[in-house]
Design a protein around this motif. Structure first.
Motif, PDB file in Angstrom:
ATOM      1  N   THR A 199      -6.199   1.648  -1.401  1.00 41.09           N
ATOM      2  CA  THR A 199      -7.003   1.997  -0.521  1.00 41.09           C
ATOM      3  C   THR A 199      -6.996   0.848   0.487  1.00 41.09           C
ATOM      4  OG1 THR A 199      -7.331  -0.581  -1.646  1.00 41.09           O
ATOM      5  CG2 THR A 199      -7.975   1.563  -3.445  1.00 41.09           C
ATOM      6  N   ILE A 200      -7.548   1.514   1.618  1.00 38.32           N
ATOM      7  CA  ILE A 200      -7.926   0.855   2.832  1.00 38.32           C
ATOM      8  C   ILE A 200      -9.275   0.084   3.054  1.00 38.32           C
ATOM      9  CG2 ILE A 200      -7.853   1.209   5.316  1.00 38.32           C
ATOM     10  CD1 ILE A 200      -4.758   2.172   3.635  1.00 38.32           C
ATOM     11  N   ASP A 201      -9.696  -0.921   3.212  1.00 43.60           N
ATOM     12  CA  ASP A 201     -10.237  -2.252   3.541  1.00 43.60           C
ATOM     13  C   ASP A 201     -11.401  -1.292   4.756  1.00 43.60           C
ATOM     14  OD1 ASP A 201      -9.444  -3.845   5.261  1.00 43.60           O
ATOM     15  OD2 ASP A 201      -9.164  -5.175   4.356  1.00 43.60           O
ATOM     16  N   GLU A 202     -12.217  -1.936   5.091  1.00 38.97           N
ATOM     17  CA  GLU A 202     -13.246  -1.758   6.271  1.00 38.97           C
ATOM     18  C   GLU A 202     -12.515  -2.089   7.909  1.00 38.97           C
ATOM     19  OE1 GLU A 202     -13.854  -6.387   5.356  1.00 38.97           O
ATOM     20  OE2 GLU A 202     -14.313  -3.609   3.952  1.00 38.97           O
ATOM     21  N   LEU A 203     -11.160  -3.102   7.258  1.00 42.16           N
ATOM     22  CA  LEU A 203     -10.316  -3.350   8.830  1.00 42.16           C
ATOM     23  C   LEU A 203      -9.355  -2.735   8.779  1.00 42.16           C
ATOM     24  CD1 LEU A 203     -10.546  -7.735   9.161  1.00 42.16           C
ATOM     25  CD2 LEU A 203     -11.947  -5.403  10.489  1.00 42.16           C
ATOM     26  N   TRP A 243       3.913  -6.808  -4.201  1.00 43.01           N
ATOM     27  CA  TRP A 243       2.304  -6.559  -4.311  1.00 43.01           C
ATOM     28  C   TRP A 243       2.120  -6.670  -2.549  1.00 43.01           C
ATOM     29  CZ3 TRP A 243      -1.271  -5.766  -7.894  1.00 43.01           C
ATOM     30  CH2 TRP A 243      -0.500  -5.939  -9.584  1.00 43.01           C
ATOM     31  N   ILE A 244       1.592  -5.556  -2.107  1.00 50.44           N
ATOM     32  CA  ILE A 244       0.489  -5.280  -0.931  1.00 50.44           C
ATOM     33  C   ILE A 244      -0.801  -5.539  -1.054  1.00 50.44           C
ATOM     34  CG2 ILE A 244       0.288  -4.003   1.243  1.00 50.44           C
ATOM     35  CD1 ILE A 244       2.877  -2.615   0.334  1.00 50.44           C
ATOM     36  N   ARG A 245      -1.215  -6.077  -0.187  1.00 46.11           N
ATOM     37  CA  ARG A 245      -3.057  -6.620  -0.581  1.00 46.11           C
ATOM     38  C   ARG A 245      -3.425  -7.584   0.835  1.00 46.11           C
ATOM     39  NH1 ARG A 245      -2.447 -11.057  -5.781  1.00 46.11           N
ATOM     40  NH2 ARG A 245      -2.424  -9.384  -7.299  1.00 46.11           N
ATOM     41  N   ARG A 246      -5.032  -5.984   0.782  1.00 45.51           N
ATOM     42  CA  ARG A 246      -5.361  -6.102   2.454  1.00 45.51           C
ATOM     43  C   ARG A 246      -4.266  -6.242   3.511  1.00 45.51           C
ATOM     44  NH1 ARG A 246      -9.076 -11.445   0.884  1.00 45.51           N
ATOM     45  NH2 ARG A 246      -7.402 -11.070  -0.489  1.00 45.51           N
ATOM     46  N   GLY A 247      -3.312  -5.815   3.789  1.00 43.94           N
ATOM     47  CA  GLY A 247      -2.229  -5.977   5.129  1.00 43.94           C
ATOM     48  C   GLY A 247      -0.802  -6.405   4.320  1.00 43.94           C
ATOM     49  N   ARG A 248      -1.795  -7.774   3.592  1.00 45.09           N
ATOM     50  CA  ARG A 248      -0.449  -8.798   3.178  1.00 45.09           C
ATOM     51  C   ARG A 248       0.627  -8.310   2.083  1.00 45.09           C
ATOM     52  NH1 ARG A 248      -2.328 -14.540   5.669  1.00 45.09           N
ATOM     53  NH2 ARG A 248      -0.579 -14.095   6.118  1.00 45.09           N
ATOM     54  N   LEU A 249       1.667  -8.533   3.077  1.00 50.76           N
ATOM     55  CA  LEU A 249       2.723  -8.791   1.584  1.00 50.76           C
ATOM     56  C   LEU A 249       3.110 -10.250   0.719  1.00 50.76           C
ATOM     57  CD1 LEU A 249       5.263  -6.860   0.513  1.00 50.76           C
ATOM     58  CD2 LEU A 249       6.800  -8.254   2.187  1.00 50.76           C
ATOM     59  N   HIS A 250       2.974  -9.826  -0.792  1.00 54.42           N
ATOM     60  CA  HIS A 250       2.078 -10.633  -1.625  1.00 54.42           C
ATOM     61  C   HIS A 250       4.189 -10.506  -2.636  1.00 54.42           C
ATOM     62  CE1 HIS A 250      -1.021 -12.793  -0.196  1.00 54.42           C
ATOM     63  NE2 HIS A 250      -1.540 -11.202  -0.459  1.00 54.42           N
ATOM     64  N   TRP A 251       4.550 -12.080  -2.425  1.00 59.39           N
ATOM     65  CA  TRP A 251       6.405 -11.325  -3.695  1.00 59.39           C
ATOM     66  C   TRP A 251       6.324 -11.975  -4.849  1.00 59.39           C
ATOM     67  CZ3 TRP A 251       9.843  -8.767  -1.984  1.00 59.39           C
ATOM     68  CH2 TRP A 251      10.247  -8.809  -0.554  1.00 59.39           C
ATOM     69  N   CYS A 252       6.184 -11.573  -5.611  1.00 59.64           N
ATOM     70  CA  CYS A 252       6.116 -12.304  -7.046  1.00 59.64           C
ATOM     71  C   CYS A 252       7.438 -13.331  -7.369  1.00 59.64           C
ATOM     72  CB  CYS A 252       6.420 -11.192  -8.008  1.00 59.64           C
ATOM     73  SG  CYS A 252       4.764  -9.828  -7.717  1.00 59.64           S
ATOM     74  N   ARG A 253       7.637 -13.969  -7.880  1.00 65.72           N
ATOM     75  CA  ARG A 253       8.407 -14.895  -8.064  1.00 65.72           C
ATOM     76  C   ARG A 253       9.521 -14.335  -8.970  1.00 65.72           C
ATOM     77  NH1 ARG A 253       6.834 -20.955  -8.591  1.00 65.72           N
ATOM     78  NH2 ARG A 253       5.455 -20.649  -6.739  1.00 65.72           N
TER      79      ARG A 253
END
Length: 60
Positions: free
Chosen positions: A26-30, A50-60
Motif C-alpha cells: 500500500t502507498i500512503d498520501e506521502l 517489515w517495511i512500514r510507511r517507507g521505513r525499514l523495521h528489523w525483527c529480532r
C-alpha cells in the motif's frame, strides 16, 4: 528489491492476487510504501524485516 542487510541478494516478492504466498503493498498520501506481511528470508542472510510507511523495521 535488494536485501536491505547489504548482502547484495535480490528479493522477489509476489504481489499478484492469485499468488501464494503473497505480499500486499500500500502507498500512503506521502507516497511511502507499506509491505504486509513481513519479509523473512529462509536462506542466505536470513534477514527478517517489515517495511512500514517507507521505513525499514528489523525483527529480532
Amino acid at each position: 528489491m535488494r536485501c536491505p542487510c547489504g548482502c547484495g541478494d535480490t528479493i522477489e516478492l509476489l504481489v499478484a492476487a492469485e499468488a501464494k504466498p503473497r505480499w500486499e503493498v500500500t502507498i500512503d498520501e506521502l507516497r511511502r510504501p507499506t509491505l504486509h506481511p513481513s519479509v523473512w528470508r529462509q536462506k542466505g542472510c536470513r534477514s527478517h524485516f517489515w517495511i512500514r510507511r517507507g521505513r525499514l523495521h528489523w525483527c529480532r
